[in-house]
Design an enzyme around this catalytic site. Structure first.
Site, PDB file in Angstrom:
ATOM      1  N   GLY A 136       8.799  -1.124  11.943  1.00  0.00           N
ATOM      2  CA  GLY A 136       8.566  -0.194  12.612  1.00  0.00           C
ATOM      3  C   GLY A 136       9.172   0.972  12.855  1.00  0.00           C
ATOM      4  O   GLY A 136       9.030   2.019  12.921  1.00  0.00           O
TER       5      GLY A 136
ATOM      6  N   GLY B 178       9.961  -5.634   7.988  1.00  0.00           N
ATOM      7  CA  GLY B 178       9.219  -6.858   7.853  1.00  0.00           C
ATOM      8  C   GLY B 178       9.606  -7.946   6.876  1.00  0.00           C
ATOM      9  O   GLY B 178      10.134  -8.481   7.036  1.00  0.00           O
TER      10      GLY B 178
ATOM     11  N   LYS C 251       0.410  -1.170  -0.005  1.00  0.00           N
ATOM     12  CA  LYS C 251      -0.186   0.247   0.187  1.00  0.00           C
ATOM     13  C   LYS C 251       0.825   1.609   0.055  1.00  0.00           C
ATOM     14  O   LYS C 251       1.745   1.247   0.418  1.00  0.00           O
ATOM     15  CB  LYS C 251      -0.923   0.285   1.163  1.00  0.00           C
ATOM     16  CG  LYS C 251      -1.940  -0.700   1.041  1.00  0.00           C
ATOM     17  CD  LYS C 251      -3.133  -0.750   2.520  1.00  0.00           C
ATOM     18  CE  LYS C 251      -4.160  -2.183   1.516  1.00  0.00           C
ATOM     19  NZ  LYS C 251      -5.172  -1.892   3.564  1.00  0.00           N
TER      20      LYS C 251
END
Length: 393
Positions: free
Chosen positions: A375, A352, A196
């Site tokens: 993150g 990740g 995305k």
């Protein structure tokens, strides 16, 4: 910020926040020891100075004190990696933990029970952080993977220590990202993949002034293709972000950043490894078909850009690499980055999915650095300051 090398740990107890949130098999064996290996240099430095190490970490997302998330399961793996028998205490605060910490001798390692057995850890509770602080003389944060969380053990505890430092792993992470974001070597190339655009908007906006080339791949690319008037069939798309995609292209041009989008795609009618596939132009995908990987022409374009790059950031795969049929684009990209690294380029892989891909296809040993924090790395790329790092200043 002080680093661990600014201290001598002789007769000191170092309270070290590590990231031992490792994957476990059904038999509670550690499936991937790389996070433990990442923390090893800092722990060994403390022991070699003549100090002792008290390790604290979380594991998983326990609801209360769930036995399956106990850190006792990883004691043997930690002992194996460190080459020192690790002691374990079944709590991380309170009398039992304090007694175990007070009895530890130089050269010894104590592993505390899962921090997240206490909800106060995630809440960043002051009282809980103060209890943790009683266990050591010097605080070290070596957990980059949790540095973006203002938890008790990553952030709040630091204020109870006069002496605090970043560990060698945390230092390496910050230096690697700094090398990408503030490089004097050119050209700098960022490869952003994944599903995305929405999850990478702030990253793109923050790194545009710092890069010369931006390769956009994975599912994100179809939002750009459709925004430019292309037909993308059933491919993944964020319709509400088409205007933003065009805006990114305009901003990039204004800042002399060359954006490289896929020109062709491996398409299929089913999300299945054994489904029939064909190659189509990314802006002319047939009705009922969807793109799941970068096509051969796209791979060639990307290869040329990578070959000329001096600094490379790779965040996100170019296709559904978990399926063999749609892994070719990601593998080809990894091969090119490995080749460029061998020729002297600095390459950083993070996030990740790209780390999983790098490990799966053996590129983790062929790039300059593999980040341990998905993150945390994204937030640094977005230009945010991380509370776990700020607490050490």
């Amino acid at each position: 910020m002080k680093t661990i090398n600014d201290f001598n740990f002789k007769d000191k107890r170092a309270l070290i926040r590590v990231d031992f949130n490792v994957p476990l098999t059904n038999e509670f064996e550690v499936a991937d020891k790389s996070r433990i290996e990442g923390a090893k240099p800092s722990i060994i430095k403390v022991l070699e100075d003549g100090g002792s190490a008290i390790l604290m970490s979380h594991l998983g997302r326990p609801e209360g004190k769930e036995e399956k998330y106990s850190l006792k399961h990883i004691v043997n793996a930690v002992s194996d990696v460190l080459g020192v028998k690790v002691k374990f205490v079944e709590d991380c605060v309170g009398k039992e933990a304090e007694k175990a910490a007070s009895e530890i001798h130089p050269g010894e390692i104590l592993l505390l029970e899962n921090l997240r057995y206490y909800p106060e850890e995630k809440k960043g509770d002051d009282e809980f952080a103060e209890k943790l602080s009683k266990l050591g003389d010097i605080y070290i944060n070596d957990a980059f993977g949790t540095a973006h969380r203002a938890h008790a053990s990553t952030t709040v505890v630091a204020k109870y220590f006069e002496d605090k430092a970043m560990g060698l792993l945390l230092q390496k992470e910050i230096e690697s990202l700094d090398k990408v974001l503030n490089s004097t070597e050119k050209p700098v190339t960022a490869v952003l993949g994944g599903a995305k655009v929405s999850s990478k908007i702030t990253v793109i906006e923050n790194i545009l002034p710092k890069v010369d080339h931006l390769i956009i791949g994975g599912g994100m690319a179809f939002t750009f293709a459709k925004a430019q008037g292309g037909s993308i069939g059933e491919s993944l798309v964020e319709n509400d972000l088409q205007e933003l995609a065009l805006d990114i292209l305009i901003k990039a041009e204004a800042q002399n950043v060359k954006v490289h989008l896929p020109v062709d795609s491996v398409v299929t009618q089913e999300f299945d490894n054994d489904a029939e596939t064909k190659i189509e132009a990314i802006n002319a995908i047939s009705e009922g078909w969807m793109g799941l990987d970068a096509g051969p022409q796209s791979r060639e374009i990307f290869a040329k850009v990578i070959a000329e790059s001096k600094i490379i950031l790779w965040n996100g795969p170019l296709g559904v690499f978990e399926m063999d049929t749609f892994s070719k684009g990601t593998i080809a990209l990894g091969e090119e980055i490995a080749k460029a690294t061998e020729q002297g380029a600095f390459s950083l892989v993070g996030g990740g999915d790209s780390v999983s891909a790098a490990k799966q296809f053996g590129f983790d040993k062929k790039v300059s650095y593999v980040s341990t924090g998905g993150g945390a790395m994204l937030e640094m790329l977005e230009g945010k300051s991380l509370p776990g790092i700020d607490a050490l200043k």
